[in-house]
Design a protein around this motif. Structure first.
Motif, short mmCIF file in Angstrom:
data_model
loop_
_atom_site.label_atom_id
_atom_site.label_comp_id
_atom_site.label_asym_id
_atom_site.label_seq_id
_atom_site.Cartn_x
_atom_site.Cartn_y
_atom_site.Cartn_z
N ARG A 21 -48.77 -27.51 -61.47
CA ARG A 21 -48.10 -28.19 -62.60
C ARG A 21 -46.79 -28.82 -62.12
O ARG A 21 -46.44 -29.93 -62.56
N PHE A 22 -46.05 -28.11 -61.25
CA PHE A 22 -44.79 -28.65 -60.74
C PHE A 22 -45.04 -29.92 -59.95
O PHE A 22 -44.33 -30.92 -60.13
N TYR A 23 -46.03 -29.93 -59.04
CA TYR A 23 -46.32 -31.12 -58.25
C TYR A 23 -46.73 -32.28 -59.15
O TYR A 23 -46.36 -33.43 -58.91
N GLU A 24 -47.46 -31.95 -60.18
CA GLU A 24 -47.87 -33.01 -61.13
C GLU A 24 -46.65 -33.58 -61.83
O GLU A 24 -46.54 -34.80 -62.01
N SER A 25 -45.70 -32.71 -62.20
CA SER A 25 -44.50 -33.19 -62.90
C SER A 25 -43.62 -34.03 -61.98
O SER A 25 -42.88 -34.89 -62.46
N ARG A 26 -43.70 -33.82 -60.66
CA ARG A 26 -42.91 -34.58 -59.70
C ARG A 26 -43.61 -35.85 -59.23
O ARG A 26 -43.08 -36.58 -58.40
N PRO A 31 -51.40 -37.63 -63.29
CA PRO A 31 -51.55 -36.77 -64.46
C PRO A 31 -53.01 -36.36 -64.64
O PRO A 31 -53.91 -37.18 -64.54
N ARG A 40 -56.49 -29.05 -68.57
CA ARG A 40 -56.40 -29.94 -67.42
C ARG A 40 -57.68 -29.84 -66.59
O ARG A 40 -58.21 -28.76 -66.37
#
Length: 257
Positions: A21-26, A31, A40
Protein backbone atom coordinates in the motif's frame (compact mmCIF):
# COMPACT_ATOMS: atom_id res chain seq x y z
CA UNK A 1 -6.06 -13.11 -16.69
CA UNK A 2 -5.70 -14.05 -13.05
CA UNK A 3 -5.43 -11.24 -10.53
CA UNK A 4 -4.25 -11.35 -6.95
CA UNK A 5 -5.70 -10.00 -3.77
CA UNK A 6 -3.28 -7.97 -1.67
CA UNK A 7 -2.54 -10.88 0.68
CA UNK A 8 -1.68 -13.11 -2.27
CA UNK A 9 0.50 -10.38 -3.79
CA UNK A 10 2.29 -10.01 -0.47
CA UNK A 11 3.08 -13.73 -0.27
CA UNK A 12 4.20 -13.84 -3.92
CA UNK A 13 6.61 -10.89 -3.55
CA UNK A 14 7.82 -11.28 0.03
CA UNK A 15 6.44 -7.86 0.95
CA UNK A 16 3.87 -6.99 3.58
CA UNK A 17 0.43 -5.71 2.62
CA UNK A 18 1.30 -2.46 4.41
CA UNK A 19 4.44 -2.04 2.28
CA UNK A 20 2.53 -2.69 -0.94
CA UNK A 21 0.00 0.00 0.00
CA UNK A 22 2.88 2.37 0.82
CA UNK A 23 4.58 1.78 -2.55
CA UNK A 24 1.27 2.34 -4.28
CA UNK A 25 0.79 5.62 -2.40
CA UNK A 26 4.29 6.75 -3.49
CA UNK A 27 3.56 6.08 -7.15
CA UNK A 28 5.85 3.07 -7.45
CA UNK A 29 2.87 0.98 -8.44
CA UNK A 30 -0.09 1.93 -10.57
CA UNK A 31 -3.28 2.33 -8.53
CA UNK A 32 -4.65 -1.16 -8.05
CA UNK A 33 -7.74 -2.27 -9.84
CA UNK A 34 -10.71 -3.01 -7.63
CA UNK A 35 -12.97 -6.01 -7.55
CA UNK A 36 -16.75 -5.58 -7.49
CA UNK A 37 -16.56 -5.91 -3.72
CA UNK A 38 -13.91 -3.18 -3.52
CA UNK A 39 -10.80 -5.29 -2.90
CA UNK A 40 -7.49 -4.36 -4.48
CA UNK A 41 -6.47 -6.68 -7.32
CA UNK A 42 -2.95 -6.99 -8.75
CA UNK A 43 -1.78 -8.63 -11.98
CA UNK A 44 1.53 -10.27 -12.94
CA UNK A 45 2.98 -6.97 -14.19
CA UNK A 46 2.30 -5.42 -10.77
CA UNK A 47 4.08 -8.30 -9.07
CA UNK A 48 7.13 -7.86 -11.30
CA UNK A 49 7.29 -4.17 -10.41
CA UNK A 50 6.98 -5.01 -6.73
CA UNK A 51 9.81 -7.53 -6.95
CA UNK A 52 11.96 -4.93 -8.70
CA UNK A 53 11.28 -2.39 -5.94
CA UNK A 54 11.96 -4.99 -3.22
CA UNK A 55 15.29 -6.03 -4.74
CA UNK A 56 16.41 -2.45 -5.37
CA UNK A 57 15.58 -1.42 -1.82
CA UNK A 58 17.50 -4.46 -0.49
CA UNK A 59 20.52 -3.10 -2.37
CA UNK A 60 20.07 0.26 -0.65
CA UNK A 61 18.87 2.12 -3.74
CA UNK A 62 16.76 5.15 -2.73
CA UNK A 63 13.06 5.15 -3.57
CA UNK A 64 13.45 8.23 -5.76
CA UNK A 65 15.94 6.44 -8.03
CA UNK A 66 13.80 3.31 -8.07
CA UNK A 67 10.88 5.45 -9.21
CA UNK A 68 12.96 6.83 -12.09
CA UNK A 69 13.83 3.28 -13.11
CA UNK A 70 10.15 2.37 -13.26
CA UNK A 71 9.22 5.18 -15.67
CA UNK A 72 8.15 3.62 -18.97
CA UNK A 73 9.38 0.26 -17.73
CA UNK A 74 7.18 -2.17 -19.64
CA UNK A 75 7.31 -0.18 -22.86
CA UNK A 76 11.12 -0.12 -22.82
CA UNK A 77 13.49 -2.50 -24.60
CA UNK A 78 15.64 -4.79 -22.47
CA UNK A 79 18.75 -2.97 -23.73
CA UNK A 80 17.49 0.46 -22.72
CA UNK A 81 16.35 -0.91 -19.37
CA UNK A 82 19.76 -2.54 -18.80
CA UNK A 83 21.52 0.78 -19.46
CA UNK A 84 19.38 2.48 -16.84
CA UNK A 85 20.10 -0.31 -14.36
CA UNK A 86 23.83 -0.11 -15.10
CA UNK A 87 23.95 3.65 -14.48
CA UNK A 88 22.00 3.25 -11.25
CA UNK A 89 24.26 0.43 -10.07
CA UNK A 90 27.40 2.47 -10.77
CA UNK A 91 26.09 5.31 -8.62
CA UNK A 92 25.11 2.92 -5.84
CA UNK A 93 28.49 1.20 -5.88
CA UNK A 94 30.13 4.59 -5.37
CA UNK A 95 27.88 5.19 -2.35
CA UNK A 96 28.68 1.74 -0.97
CA UNK A 97 32.44 2.27 -1.43
CA UNK A 98 32.21 5.54 0.50
CA UNK A 99 30.31 3.86 3.33
CA UNK A 100 32.84 1.02 3.42
CA UNK A 101 35.69 3.53 3.75
CA UNK A 102 33.83 5.29 6.57
CA UNK A 103 33.13 1.98 8.33
CA UNK A 104 36.75 0.90 7.97
CA UNK A 105 37.80 4.15 9.65
CA UNK A 106 35.34 3.49 12.47
CA UNK A 107 36.61 -0.09 12.78
CA UNK A 108 40.21 1.15 13.04
CA UNK A 109 39.18 3.57 15.79
CA UNK A 110 37.36 0.75 17.61
CA UNK A 111 40.38 -1.55 17.34
CA UNK A 112 42.65 1.15 18.76
CA UNK A 113 40.19 1.87 21.56
CA UNK A 114 39.89 -1.84 22.36
CA UNK A 115 43.68 -2.09 22.64
CA UNK A 116 43.81 0.91 24.97
CA UNK A 117 40.96 -0.49 27.07
CA UNK A 118 42.79 -3.81 27.40
CA UNK A 119 46.00 -2.00 28.39
CA UNK A 120 44.19 -0.02 31.10
CA UNK A 121 42.06 -2.91 32.37
CA UNK A 122 44.32 -3.71 35.31
CA UNK A 123 44.82 -0.13 36.44
CA UNK A 124 43.89 0.82 40.00
CA UNK A 125 44.03 4.51 39.10
CA UNK A 126 40.96 6.54 40.04
CA UNK A 127 39.00 7.85 37.07
CA UNK A 128 38.79 11.21 38.83
CA UNK A 129 42.59 11.48 38.73
CA UNK A 130 43.08 10.19 35.18
CA UNK A 131 44.13 12.86 32.65
CA UNK A 132 43.10 10.88 29.59
CA UNK A 133 40.32 8.41 30.35
CA UNK A 134 38.88 6.46 27.44
CA UNK A 135 36.00 8.17 25.61
CA UNK A 136 35.87 11.05 28.11
CA UNK A 137 38.93 13.25 27.74
CA UNK A 138 39.57 15.13 24.51
CA UNK A 139 43.35 15.12 24.41
CA UNK A 140 43.97 14.69 20.69
CA UNK A 141 44.60 11.63 18.54
CA UNK A 142 40.90 10.80 18.41
CA UNK A 143 37.89 11.12 20.74
CA UNK A 144 38.72 10.29 24.34
CA UNK A 145 42.20 8.89 23.76
CA UNK A 146 45.70 10.02 24.70
CA UNK A 147 48.07 10.95 21.91
CA UNK A 148 51.87 10.66 22.17
CA UNK A 149 53.80 13.92 22.01
CA UNK A 150 57.49 14.66 22.11
CA UNK A 151 59.11 14.69 25.54
CA UNK A 152 62.62 15.15 26.84
CA UNK A 153 62.50 11.56 28.14
CA UNK A 154 61.40 10.24 24.75
CA UNK A 155 64.31 12.02 23.07
CA UNK A 156 66.73 10.15 25.31
CA UNK A 157 65.42 6.77 24.10
CA UNK A 158 66.77 5.43 20.80
CA UNK A 159 64.55 3.48 18.38
CA UNK A 160 65.90 0.09 19.47
CA UNK A 161 65.13 0.95 23.10
CA UNK A 162 61.61 2.02 22.21
CA UNK A 163 61.09 -1.33 20.48
CA UNK A 164 61.96 -3.08 23.76
CA UNK A 165 59.55 -0.89 25.74
CA UNK A 166 56.75 -1.04 23.13
CA UNK A 167 55.81 2.48 24.25
CA UNK A 168 57.34 5.88 24.94
CA UNK A 169 57.46 6.61 28.66
CA UNK A 170 56.31 10.07 29.66
CA UNK A 171 54.88 10.93 26.24
CA UNK A 172 51.27 11.64 27.20
CA UNK A 173 49.88 15.17 27.03
CA UNK A 174 48.67 16.91 30.17
CA UNK A 175 50.31 14.29 32.39
CA UNK A 176 53.53 14.56 34.42
CA UNK A 177 56.73 13.16 32.92
CA UNK A 178 59.65 11.43 34.72
CA UNK A 179 61.46 14.77 34.51
CA UNK A 180 58.59 16.40 36.41
CA UNK A 181 58.71 13.69 39.10
CA UNK A 182 62.51 13.47 39.41
CA UNK A 183 62.78 16.19 42.04
CA UNK A 184 60.51 14.18 44.38
CA UNK A 185 62.17 10.79 43.77
CA UNK A 186 63.85 9.28 46.84
CA UNK A 187 64.89 5.79 45.82
CA UNK A 188 64.63 3.43 42.89
CA UNK A 189 65.32 -0.29 43.14
CA UNK A 190 64.76 -3.32 40.94
CA UNK A 191 63.80 -6.41 42.90
CA UNK A 192 61.43 -9.33 42.52
CA UNK A 193 60.74 -8.54 38.89
CA UNK A 194 59.61 -4.97 39.66
CA UNK A 195 61.06 -1.49 39.55
CA UNK A 196 60.05 0.20 42.81
CA UNK A 197 60.20 4.01 42.86
CA UNK A 198 59.66 5.88 46.11
CA UNK A 199 58.60 9.53 46.01
CA UNK A 200 57.83 12.18 48.58
CA UNK A 201 54.23 11.97 49.81
CA UNK A 202 53.55 15.47 48.47
CA UNK A 203 53.92 14.12 44.91
CA UNK A 204 51.07 11.62 45.25
CA UNK A 205 48.74 13.37 42.80
CA UNK A 206 51.44 13.77 40.15
CA UNK A 207 52.54 10.12 40.55
CA UNK A 208 48.95 8.88 40.19
CA UNK A 209 48.44 11.00 37.08
CA UNK A 210 51.68 9.71 35.58
CA UNK A 211 50.77 6.07 36.30
CA UNK A 212 47.28 6.49 34.85
CA UNK A 213 48.67 7.91 31.62
CA UNK A 214 51.23 5.09 31.33
CA UNK A 215 48.55 2.42 31.95
CA UNK A 216 46.77 3.67 28.82
CA UNK A 217 49.96 4.07 26.80
CA UNK A 218 52.16 1.09 27.62
CA UNK A 219 50.44 -2.26 27.11
CA UNK A 220 52.23 -5.11 28.86
CA UNK A 221 53.84 -2.91 31.53
CA UNK A 222 52.19 -2.63 34.94
CA UNK A 223 52.02 0.64 36.92
CA UNK A 224 50.73 0.42 40.50
CA UNK A 225 50.61 3.27 43.00
CA UNK A 226 50.44 2.84 46.78
CA UNK A 227 50.94 5.09 49.78
CA UNK A 228 53.07 4.14 52.77
CA UNK A 229 53.74 6.54 55.64
CA UNK A 230 55.35 9.66 54.27
CA UNK A 231 56.01 8.20 50.81
CA UNK A 232 54.14 7.31 47.66
CA UNK A 233 55.41 4.21 45.86
CA UNK A 234 55.19 3.46 42.14
CA UNK A 235 55.76 -0.24 41.38
CA UNK A 236 56.47 -0.97 37.72
CA UNK A 237 56.27 -4.54 36.42
CA UNK A 238 57.64 -5.72 33.08
CA UNK A 239 60.48 -7.66 31.53
CA UNK A 240 63.97 -7.19 33.01
CA UNK A 241 65.04 -5.29 29.89
CA UNK A 242 62.02 -2.97 30.14
CA UNK A 243 62.62 -2.27 33.82
CA UNK A 244 66.29 -1.44 33.26
CA UNK A 245 65.33 1.04 30.54
CA UNK A 246 62.49 2.64 32.52
CA UNK A 247 64.83 3.11 35.47
CA UNK A 248 67.00 5.36 33.29
CA UNK A 249 64.04 7.66 32.57
CA UNK A 250 64.69 9.57 35.81
CA UNK A 251 67.91 11.61 35.40
CA UNK A 252 69.04 11.34 39.03
CA UNK A 253 72.65 10.11 39.48
CA UNK A 254 72.36 9.43 43.21
CA UNK A 255 69.55 6.91 42.80
CA UNK A 256 70.78 3.46 43.79
CA UNK A 257 69.85 0.67 41.40
Amino acid sequence: MYTYRIGEAARATGLSAHTIRFYESRGLLEPAARSESGYRRYDDADLRRLRLVRTARTLGIPLGEVQELLIGLHGSTCGAYAEKVGALVDRQRGEVDQRIAELQGIRADLDALAAEAAAAAGSSQLVADCPCCLLMDDVGGGPGRCSPVASSVGKRFTQDILEVLQCEVGARPDAPTPDDLARDLRTATIAGGRLVLSFRRSAVDAVRQFAAAECVCCAGIGWEVSETGDAVVLAVSGTPAQLEIIATAWPRPEVAL
